[in-house]
Design an enzyme around this catalytic site. Structure first.
Site, PDB file in Angstrom:
ATOM      1  CG  HIS A  65     -18.978  37.932  21.587  1.00 16.83           C
ATOM      2  ND1 HIS A  65     -17.539  38.263  21.316  1.00 16.83           N
ATOM      3  CD2 HIS A  65     -19.650  38.809  20.791  1.00 16.83           C
ATOM      4  CE1 HIS A  65     -17.447  39.144  20.574  1.00 16.83           C
ATOM      5  NE2 HIS A  65     -18.546  39.483  20.100  1.00 16.83           N
ATOM      6  CG  HIS A  67     -23.325  42.270  19.037  1.00 17.54           C
ATOM      7  ND1 HIS A  67     -22.628  43.217  19.294  1.00 17.54           N
ATOM      8  CD2 HIS A  67     -22.489  41.228  18.564  1.00 17.54           C
ATOM      9  CE1 HIS A  67     -21.042  42.962  19.203  1.00 17.54           C
ATOM     10  NE2 HIS A  67     -21.179  41.524  18.808  1.00 17.54           N
ATOM     11  NE  ARG A  69     -27.123  44.212  16.400  1.00 17.06           N
ATOM     12  CZ  ARG A  69     -25.676  44.385  15.912  1.00 17.06           C
ATOM     13  NH1 ARG A  69     -24.736  45.327  16.908  1.00 17.06           N
ATOM     14  NH2 ARG A  69     -25.328  43.557  14.986  1.00 17.06           N
ATOM     15  CG  ASN A  99     -21.763  46.637  19.229  1.00 12.25           C
ATOM     16  OD1 ASN A  99     -22.424  45.851  20.183  1.00 12.25           O
ATOM     17  ND2 ASN A  99     -21.445  46.417  18.280  1.00 12.25           N
ATOM     18  CG  ASP A 156     -17.208  42.909  20.282  1.00 13.19           C
ATOM     19  OD1 ASP A 156     -15.981  42.695  19.857  1.00 13.19           O
ATOM     20  OD2 ASP A 156     -18.194  42.657  19.855  1.00 13.19           O
ATOM     21  CG  HIS A 183     -13.058  43.906  17.935  1.00 12.57           C
ATOM     22  ND1 HIS A 183     -14.118  43.615  17.203  1.00 12.57           N
ATOM     23  CD2 HIS A 183     -12.136  44.274  16.733  1.00 12.57           C
ATOM     24  CE1 HIS A 183     -14.054  43.713  15.953  1.00 12.57           C
ATOM     25  NE2 HIS A 183     -12.792  43.949  15.679  1.00 12.57           N
ATOM     26  CG  HIS A 236     -14.398  38.065  17.680  1.00 21.25           C
ATOM     27  ND1 HIS A 236     -13.491  38.929  17.670  1.00 21.25           N
ATOM     28  CD2 HIS A 236     -15.767  39.021  17.620  1.00 21.25           C
ATOM     29  CE1 HIS A 236     -13.766  40.117  17.774  1.00 21.25           C
ATOM     30  NE2 HIS A 236     -15.069  40.111  17.863  1.00 21.25           N
ATOM     31  CG  ASP A 311     -19.571  38.383  16.796  1.00 23.70           C
ATOM     32  OD1 ASP A 311     -20.165  39.431  17.550  1.00 23.70           O
ATOM     33  OD2 ASP A 311     -18.575  39.039  16.173  1.00 23.70           O
TER      34      ASP A 311
END
Length: 435
Positions: A65, A67, A69, A99, A156, A183, A236, A311
């Protein structure tokens, strides 16, 4: 590239069995060519030697998990800089959330991420959107994205709020043999929250995010998993009640798995007050109560919570250096993960070393149906070199991410990731080992 390497003087650590064996590992062209009690460096003068004395060597760790970007928010992080942060944290494999901008909602974006990650030493597996544009209205082309390399499906950053859409996603994903990572948040119970709803938020006058907003969504998705036979993975997890709901679901033999973030094990909502509203204590789900944190650790102990994750959520300084209620949610996690695990789980005997490494290697890959690297001759070298007991102070110099949003600068951590080897590349974490 470092196709050839001799790892000398270390101890092989097998998380599936807990077996430990002092041994040297000779890597040739990215493959484990030989494992022996001793391999003399002078017998292989053409091969660089890395001194692993006092270190353990395990299959490469995975964070399921993160990110990264890219595409769209490269000012926060890129796949290349995220890979640097992962290697610094001891990870050889990650799964990145969708995301981005555009979201990972079509096959071409999935393939873009896979291609961008290819030169890095890290395996980057995209988790694709459940819905088109992450809008929560229309199911994305799950099968096409799976063929392109997606390993799971999630919106998410936002929940799959529509129960009917979640049902269809589970039905389709079951045919593909992949989980839906939700999520867990019922948004109508949490319209404007910024931290955990409780005594601390009331005293500070900050709108809260109630734990029940997570619990209600976890309960809904458990029943949808029971109805569809699908695999729901709880992202999470953060509340005591959610842990208990997952525990009961597993007792019913439902296909439910769960992960917990290292920051939820290390901090509570009291950190918001203690740091005078530092925006580096603002994450989503929020830091919960001390009782919730204790329940998360109990869930790890009894196997209710399967995997450890971070996360990892980079944000640029100008985005975080604002008032608490206007700042985005999220903090860095990759570089501090192992040190927090050592401090919060290993040192106080919440988990054994075998259990902790299992939750970083075997468990996340089983959840995502990925092969677990093997410490055997003839296998591709996918390795993490680490220790589990050294105390050290985390500083800004240890940050390899493009962003710097972490509450752990100046904190004492326990256990150091020394280096990783993967994809014919060796990355030594010099800033950590050299202290």
């Amino acid at each position: 590239m470092t196709p050839d390497l001799l790892l000398h003087g270390g101890t092989l650590f097998h998380p599936k069995t807990g077996d430990r064996r002092p041994a040297d590992v000779l890597i040739r062209d990215g493959t484990i060519a030989r494992i022996a009690d001793t391999i003399a460096p002078e017998d292989h003068p053409d091969v660089p030697t890395y001194d692993c004395t006092d270190a353990l060597i395990s299959p490469g760790w995975m964070d399921m998990h993160v990110h990264f970007r890219e595409p769209g928010y490269e000012h926060k992080e890129t796949i290349a800089t995220g890979a640097q942060a992962a290697a610094a944290g001891g990870f050889t494999t990650v799964a990145c959330m969708p995301n981005t901008d555009p979201p990972i909602h079509t096959r071409d974006v999935v393939e873009f991420i896979v291609e961008r990650a290819e030169p890095t030493p890290i395996n980057v597996h995209p988790i694709a959107c459940v819905s088109k544009e992450r809008a929560g209205e229309e199911l994305a082309e799950l099968g096409d994205m799976a063929e392109g390399g997606a390993v799971a499906f999630s919106d998410d950053g936002a929940p799959v709020q529509h129960a009917g859409l979640m049902r269809r996603a589970l039905e389709y994903s079951t045919m593909l043999g992949q989980p839906v990572v939700n999520h867990m948040e019922e948004l109508t119970l949490n319209p404007d929250g910024h931290m955990h709803e409780g005594v601390v938020s009331s005293r500070l006058g900050v709108p809260g995010i109630p734990g029940i907003s997570e619990d209600v969504m976890v309960a809904r998705d458990i029943e949808l998993a029971a109805f569809t036979g699908g695999h729901v993975h709880v992202a999470h997890i953060s509340t005591a009640r959610s842990v208990e709901l997952v525990r009961r679901a597993k007792a019913r033999d439902l296909n439910i798995t769960a992960e917990v973030c290292t920051h939820h094990l290390a901090l509570t909502d009291a950190a918001v007050d203690r740091t005078n509203f530092s925006t580096n204590t603002k994450m989503h789900p929020p830091l919960r109560s001390a009782e919730d944190r204790a329940a998360l650790k109990e869930g790890l102990q009894d196997g209710t919570i399967d995997a450890l994750c971070t996360d990892h959520a980079p944000h640029a300084s100008f985005e975080k250096e604002v008032e608490f209620t206007t700042a985005p949610f999220g903090i860095l996690g990759l570089e501090t993960a192992w040190g927090l695990i050592g401090r919060e789980l290993l040192a106080p005997d919440v988990l054994s070393l075998e259990e902790a490494v299992h939750k970083l290697t075997v468990a996340p890959r089983r959840i995502l149906r990925l092969p677990v690297p093997r410490l055997e001759e003839g296998e591709p070298a996918d390795l993490t070199v680490f220790d589990a007991s050294t105390e050290w102070t985390f500083t800004e110099d240890h940050i390899q991410s493009k962003s710097e949003n972490t509450p752990f600068v100046g904190e004492t951590l326990v256990g150091k990731p020394w280096a990783v080897y993967n994809k014919r590349q060796f990355v030594e974490n010099e800033s950590v080992r050299g202290e």
